[in-house]
Design a protein around this motif. Structure first.
Motif, mmCIF file in Angstrom:
data_model
loop_
_atom_site.group_PDB
_atom_site.id
_atom_site.type_symbol
_atom_site.label_atom_id
_atom_site.label_comp_id
_atom_site.label_asym_id
_atom_site.label_seq_id
_atom_site.Cartn_x
_atom_site.Cartn_y
_atom_site.Cartn_z
ATOM 1 N N SER A 198 -27.560 -22.236 79.482
ATOM 2 C CA SER A 198 -28.076 -22.172 78.120
ATOM 3 C C SER A 198 -29.376 -21.382 78.182
ATOM 4 O O SER A 198 -29.935 -21.195 79.257
ATOM 5 C CB SER A 198 -28.361 -23.578 77.600
ATOM 6 O OG SER A 198 -27.173 -24.324 77.571
ATOM 7 N N LEU A 199 -29.830 -20.948 77.023
ATOM 8 C CA LEU A 199 -31.059 -20.148 77.035
ATOM 9 C C LEU A 199 -32.165 -20.813 76.224
ATOM 10 O O LEU A 199 -31.966 -21.192 75.067
ATOM 11 C CB LEU A 199 -30.775 -18.744 76.487
ATOM 12 C CG LEU A 199 -29.977 -17.833 77.425
ATOM 13 C CD1 LEU A 199 -29.623 -16.520 76.734
ATOM 14 C CD2 LEU A 199 -30.743 -17.560 78.712
ATOM 15 N N LEU A 200 -33.321 -20.927 76.849
ATOM 16 C CA LEU A 200 -34.511 -21.425 76.164
ATOM 17 C C LEU A 200 -35.181 -20.250 75.461
ATOM 18 O O LEU A 200 -34.804 -19.099 75.676
ATOM 19 C CB LEU A 200 -35.491 -22.032 77.187
ATOM 20 C CG LEU A 200 -34.908 -23.068 78.152
ATOM 21 C CD1 LEU A 200 -35.919 -23.393 79.234
ATOM 22 C CD2 LEU A 200 -34.527 -24.322 77.380
ATOM 23 N N ARG A 201 -36.160 -20.561 74.642
ATOM 24 C CA ARG A 201 -36.934 -19.486 74.001
ATOM 25 C C ARG A 201 -38.319 -19.463 74.628
ATOM 26 O O ARG A 201 -38.992 -20.484 74.714
ATOM 27 C CB ARG A 201 -37.024 -19.718 72.500
ATOM 28 C CG ARG A 201 -35.652 -19.608 71.849
ATOM 29 C CD ARG A 201 -35.752 -19.754 70.367
ATOM 30 N NE ARG A 201 -36.285 -18.559 69.752
ATOM 31 C CZ ARG A 201 -35.855 -18.075 68.593
ATOM 32 N NH1 ARG A 201 -34.915 -18.685 67.929
ATOM 33 N NH2 ARG A 201 -36.390 -16.998 68.084
ATOM 34 N N ASP B 13 -38.500 -27.243 86.522
ATOM 35 C CA ASP B 13 -37.339 -28.088 86.806
ATOM 36 C C ASP B 13 -36.151 -27.772 85.904
ATOM 37 O O ASP B 13 -35.100 -28.402 86.023
ATOM 38 C CB ASP B 13 -37.714 -29.569 86.631
ATOM 39 C CG ASP B 13 -38.757 -29.984 87.663
ATOM 40 O OD1 ASP B 13 -38.888 -29.274 88.667
ATOM 41 O OD2 ASP B 13 -39.436 -30.997 87.444
ATOM 42 N N SER B 14 -36.320 -26.830 84.999
ATOM 43 C CA SER B 14 -35.232 -26.530 84.068
ATOM 44 C C SER B 14 -34.104 -25.781 84.775
ATOM 45 O O SER B 14 -34.352 -24.839 85.528
ATOM 46 C CB SER B 14 -35.755 -25.672 82.914
ATOM 47 O OG SER B 14 -34.661 -25.209 82.156
ATOM 48 N N PRO B 15 -32.874 -26.195 84.520
ATOM 49 C CA PRO B 15 -31.741 -25.481 85.113
ATOM 50 C C PRO B 15 -31.373 -24.224 84.323
ATOM 51 O O PRO B 15 -30.453 -23.503 84.696
ATOM 52 C CB PRO B 15 -30.611 -26.510 85.042
ATOM 53 C CG PRO B 15 -30.945 -27.332 83.841
ATOM 54 C CD PRO B 15 -32.439 -27.360 83.724
ATOM 55 N N ASP B 16 -32.078 -23.988 83.223
ATOM 56 C CA ASP B 16 -31.712 -22.883 82.333
ATOM 57 C C ASP B 16 -32.667 -21.695 82.439
ATOM 58 O O ASP B 16 -33.824 -21.842 82.816
ATOM 59 C CB ASP B 16 -31.694 -23.367 80.882
ATOM 60 C CG ASP B 16 -30.641 -24.441 80.664
ATOM 61 O OD1 ASP B 16 -29.569 -24.340 81.300
ATOM 62 O OD2 ASP B 16 -30.898 -25.376 79.880
ATOM 63 N N ALA B 17 -32.138 -20.567 82.048
ATOM 64 C CA ALA B 17 -32.963 -19.376 81.926
ATOM 65 C C ALA B 17 -33.560 -19.356 80.511
ATOM 66 O O ALA B 17 -33.262 -20.229 79.688
ATOM 67 C CB ALA B 17 -32.119 -18.132 82.173
ATOM 68 N N GLY B 18 -34.416 -18.399 80.236
ATOM 69 C CA GLY B 18 -35.023 -18.322 78.911
ATOM 70 C C GLY B 18 -35.120 -16.895 78.416
ATOM 71 O O GLY B 18 -35.257 -15.955 79.201
ATOM 72 N N TRP B 19 -35.026 -16.755 77.125
ATOM 73 C CA TRP B 19 -35.121 -15.421 76.494
ATOM 74 C C TRP B 19 -36.521 -15.259 75.921
ATOM 75 O O TRP B 19 -37.032 -16.149 75.226
ATOM 76 C CB TRP B 19 -34.075 -15.306 75.389
ATOM 77 C CG TRP B 19 -34.285 -14.159 74.438
ATOM 78 C CD1 TRP B 19 -34.196 -12.835 74.721
ATOM 79 C CD2 TRP B 19 -34.609 -14.263 73.039
ATOM 80 N NE1 TRP B 19 -34.459 -12.097 73.583
ATOM 81 C CE2 TRP B 19 -34.711 -12.947 72.543
ATOM 82 C CE3 TRP B 19 -34.820 -15.329 72.171
ATOM 83 C CZ2 TRP B 19 -35.017 -12.666 71.210
ATOM 84 C CZ3 TRP B 19 -35.128 -15.056 70.846
ATOM 85 C CH2 TRP B 19 -35.224 -13.748 70.380
#
Lengths: 222, 128
Positions: A85-88, A103-109
């Motif tokens: 999923s993508l964070l902002r 610790d987030s498993p997500d990437a971010g835009w």
């Protein structure tokens, strides 16, 4: 005044106990060193990563029509089994780009960049690893090769497909802002993570890995 | 003799002064208008100076005006500075460093105790 045999055996036992404790501590230290040089701070290995000047997009991606703005919600890179999923992400007060929580498993835009599929370089960042949680979402980003596919799902239900143009590694001290964030004449994608050696004193990797990709198609998300 | 010399000097000075009066403005005119007097006959030589003349015009502010439309739509609105810190750097090593320090302490302690034991044993045996 000589020591009694009982005193001597008692002090001997105490010394032995202390010695055992010291050995246990030493083994713990040795174990932690092995851990530090092993899994926890492992740097992915790959061949083919090059530092090269910007190249033209692969496969005539320039001809793809840019999409209307729509925030990205997911990222797929089948070649390295990334499903995120993508964070902002915003801009930090010091002017650097925000990164996802460690610790987030997500990437971010990065929300000040174009949305993926729009004309311009959409920027997505992810961690390579963390001492606490191990490999991050972009742990294998270095293993991506030119021609690999990337799909970004968007909030409007469409998806934008990209093809990797090249993978580059830059020292953080010479990060090419213009090449990575500069204007382009097509819908592009920049995937960024850390790489190179880990500087323990600075607690940071010495390099950045940047994947340059260009849009090849757009359509309804599955 | 004196009168003659004076007369000669005066005449010489007069000649020099006259020459200067003629030459200096002439040079001034010459530097400011060397090519201009030549072309009057026809319009053919005119293009050369005409081509030079338009240079100042494009100097106004073309680069920013040309880039503005490109950044206005779709491109990054706020360029981040520096390199992104996307590694485990912010926490990496916290636990490990403590463990390594304990380990080093343990090694030092083990060495010290080992030495103490080694010194004590011979004394004990000597006493026994």
């Amino acid at each position: 005044m000589h020591d009694e045999p009982g005193d001597r055996s008692r002090s001997g036992r105490l010394l032995l106990l202390l010695l055992i404790l010291a050995v246990v501590l030493a083994l713990t230290g040795a174990g932690s060193l092995v851990f530090a040089s092993g899994f926890g701070l492992r740097t992915p290995q790959r061949s083919g990563a090059t530092i090269a000047p910007p190249a033209d997009p692969v496969g005539g991606a320039v001809t793809v029509e840019a999409l209307a703005p729509s925030a990205p919600v997911s990222l797929e890179i089948p070649a390295i089994e990334v499903h995120s999923s993508l964070l902002r992400l915003r801009l930090n007060p010091d002017g650097t780009v925000e990164v996802p929580p460690l610790d987030s498993p997500d990437a971010g835009w990065y929300e000040n960049s174009p949305t993926p599929g729009e004309r311009g370089p959409a920027v997505i960042l992810g961690h390579v690893d963390s001492a606490r949680t191990g490999p991050g979402v972009f742990f294998d980003l270095r293993a991506v090769l030119p021609g690999d596919g990337i799909t970004v799902g968007r909030a409007d239900g469409t998806s934008a497909s990209f093809r990797v143009d090249r993978v580059a590694e830059y020292p953080k001290t010479a990060f090419p802002t213009a090449a990575v964030y500069g204007d382009i004449d097509h819908a592009g994608l920049r995937l960024i993570t850390c790489g190179g050696a880990f500087d323990r004193s600075a607690r940071s990797y010495e390099d950045n890995i940047v994947v340059y990709a260009s849009a090849v198609s757009a359509g309804q998300a599955g | 003799m004196n009168f003659r010399q004076r007369a000669r000097r005066f005449a010489g000075g007069l000649v020099v002064a006259t020459a200067l009066l003629i030459a200096v403005p002439g040079q001034a005119l010459a530097t400011s208008t060397p090519p201009a007097p030549a072309p009057p006959p026809t319009a053919t030589p005119a293009p050369v100076p005409v081509k030079v003349a338009p240079v100042p015009a494009p100097r106004t502010s073309p680069p920013t005006q040309e880039r503005a439309p490109a950044t206005a739509r779709g491109q990054i609105s706020q360029i981040p500075s520096g390199a992104p810190d996307t590694g485990g750097g912010s926490t990496a090593g916290d636990t490990e460093m403590v463990l390594v320090a304990l380990g080093m302490l343990g090694l030092t302690g083990a060495a010290g105790l080992g030495g103490a034991l080694a010194r004590r044993r011979p004394r004990d045996t000597a006493q026994g």
